[in-house]
Scaffold this active site. Structure first.
Site, short mmCIF file in Angstrom:
data_model
loop_
_atom_site.label_atom_id
_atom_site.label_comp_id
_atom_site.label_asym_id
_atom_site.label_seq_id
_atom_site.Cartn_x
_atom_site.Cartn_y
_atom_site.Cartn_z
N SER A 40 0.83 -1.18 0.00
CA SER A 40 0.00 0.00 0.00
C SER A 40 0.88 1.25 0.00
CB SER A 40 -0.90 -0.02 1.24
OG SER A 40 -1.31 1.28 1.54
N LYS A 79 30.93 -1.47 4.37
CA LYS A 79 30.97 -1.49 5.85
C LYS A 79 31.92 -2.58 6.31
CE LYS A 79 27.97 -2.61 9.75
NZ LYS A 79 26.63 -2.99 10.20
#
Ligand code: FAD
Length: 503
Positions: A40, A79
């Site tokens: 949605s 990272k």
């Protein structure tokens, strides 16, 4: 004859929904089983979740992703670990770096030799014996390559990325492989009253969508697993008392660091995740010990650069769903539970649920023994991660706030207590079965948090002290030389995976 699943419905299009849909679309031929995803736009996704751990490379391999393209399209960076600031005491810091620490010698782990010399005050900081630790400190990065025995063959890394762009990237991947995307809000779920299985979901538009197997990726609310099936939730907030986070992106003011930073504050901690186009920040805190207003202003006062949006408040309860697979519904992502992002484990848990689903892929009879085993394995994994996170809060010397006094003195799960005591006695760390964090991760965090063993492995004493020192120094020299060879993180990105500039 067994009846196979013909239709899977993924409910939710956040990171969990699109990771699941992308992986299923790669593995399952749509002629064998159709996959539909409902999301949605009005509800949107949580929009955070930007730091990962090295195992995500396996997920990328499963999808056959071109890593440079993936980093470019998600404004990603690399990272090498997490720097923890002010966790043990204000002013102190350490790094939980990925990958190897030193080199094991004569059947004994390196860190026992290091422990002996550290106890004698002769060893350098643990970070100096890890290529990821030294490279992170110097802002260097490169991918590993075949360099024989050199630590350059063995650089463990993960990614930082923009969560919204990551979902978009995976959406494109999944929909081009046949996943049917439906936009709209689900208003109700139909459950078969005799079996308790979900039959269908009903959209606000009036449309009914049926499926054989439902994957609930609807976020914290657990639209199917909780609202429809009432599965129940195990609350762990007595051990992990943070229950709120303010999140805000800010401008980059320098080259991106190749690590995440976690800075402890008086009732929680702040993340700093450098991306190519901005820095992601958030203040995770306990509302029992700090007001929302105070937490917000601490965050805004501790940014590198100008905020790029209004801070957003997210509320959560640390814990897990009592069963993440219930009947014909599997919860993946935030609908399955949540532990704060201290060690960037949530995206990993999505990935591992997808991997486990592949092993336990059901047919229409939904064998209960398979489901029970799936849930047992999932519980084991998440409980071990929980204990690792609790360690960060509990093993502290901080006594400057009510929050830290609570964490330092709270009772902790018995297995964690035993692990800490064992380490304190003789420096031994045992990895429990296939728990996610390795003994080296436990070492870096236990030591980093100030826990000091009284002993070390007795076989270390076979080697004369001068010889141990020689070998420790040699490890450091090799690592320093290797890191000298590496480009800076910014250079590496510029040469390989520079993203488009965002204005
Ligand atoms: C503060 C914070 C920081 C985090 N940081 C990290 C991190 O650094 N590293 C890490 O690994 N993880 C992190 N996480 C976790 C990570 O964000 C989530 O695991 C990840 O984003 C997955 O979220 P999700 O897809 O389960 O839920 P969401 O992103 O909430 O998506 C839910 C989806 O369901 C849809 N939906 C809901 N209800 C309906 C309905 N009625 N009808 C139709 N669609 C519906 C929504 O539209 C949305 O598409 C963090 C989480 C938080 C809260």
């Amino acid at each position: 004859m067994q009846e196979n699943i013909k239709k899977i419905l993924v409910v939710g299009g956040g990171t969990a929904g699109w990771m699941t849909a992308a992986a299923l679309s790669k593995i399952i031929d749509k002629r064998f089983c159709a996959i539909q995803l409902i999301e949605s736009d009005d509800i949107g996704s949580v929009g955070v979740g930007e730091a990962t751990i090295p195992i995500i490379q396996m997920f990328n391999k499963l999808l056959d992703l071109d890593e440079d393209e993936f980093v470019r399209k998600t404004q990603g960076t690399f990272k090498l670990g997490i720097e923890f600031v002010n966790w043990t005491n204000i002013g102190q810091k350490y790094i939980h770096a990925f990958g190897e620490v030193g080199k094991d010698m004569e059947a004994v782990q390196f860190y026992h030799y290091w422990l002996k010399m550290a106890q004698l005050g002769k060893a350098e900081d643990l970070r100096q014996y890890s290529i990821a630790g030294v490279a992170a400190e110097q802002g260097k990065f490169m991918r590993p390559f075949d360099a024989g025995n050199s630590p350059l063959s063995n650089i463990a890394y993960a990614f930082h990325f923009d969560a919204g762009l990551y979902a978009r990237f995976l959406k494109e991947f999944a929909t081009t492989r046949g996943v049917q995307r439906t936009e709209g809000k689900i208003a109700a779920t139909d459950v078969d009253s005799s079996t308790g299985f979900i039959k269908s979901v009903r959209m606000e538009s009036g449309e009914t969508v049926e499926a054989d197997f439902f994957i609930d990726c609807s976020g914290f609310r657990g639209l199917l697993i909780e609202e429809a099936l009432h599965t129940g939730y195990e609350d762990w907030s007595h051990w992990l008392p943070c229950d709120r986070a303010w999140a805000v992106p800010c401008e980059n003011t320098s080259d991106p660091t190749p690590y995440t930073r976690s800075t402890a504050h008086s009732a929680g901690w702040q993340w700093r995740i450098p991306l190519q186009h901005r820095v992601g920040n958030g203040h995770v805190f306990s509302s029992k010990f700090m007001s929302e207003d105070e937490a917000r202003s601490i965050l805004l006062n501790n940014l590198d650069g100008k905020p790029l949006a209004e801070p957003r408040l997210l509320k959560f309860v640390t814990g897990k769903r009592k069963k993440i697979w219930n009947k014909n519904c599997l919860a993946i992502g935030l609908s399955s539970g949540f532990m704060e992002p201290l060690e960037s484990t949530s995206i990993h848990l999505i990935q591992s649920s997808i991997g486990r689903l592949m092993s336990f892929f059901p047919n229409k009879s939904f064998d209960q023994a398979d489901i029970d085993e799936f849930n047992r394995q999932a519980d084991f994994e998440v409980e071990k991660i929980r204990d690792f996170l609790i360690l960060h809060y509990h093993a502290t010397e901080r006594n400057d706030s009510e929050f830290w006094n609570y964490c330092r003195t709270m009772s902790i799960p018995p297995e964690l207590k035993q692990k800490i005591e064992q380490f304190q006695k003789n420096g031994r760390i045992f990895r429990n079965s296939n728990e996610m964090f390795s003994d080296l991760s436990w070492l870096e965090v236990m030591y980093g948090q100030g826990i000091r063993p009284r002993g070390y492995h007795p076989l270390v004493d076979r080697m004369p002290e001068e010889e141990i020192m020689k070998r420790l120094d040699s490890v450091r020299r090799v690592i320093d030389k290797s890191v000298d060879y590496m480009p800076t993180h910014a250079q590496f990105i510029a040469e390989n995976c520079k993203a488009e500039k965002v204005y």
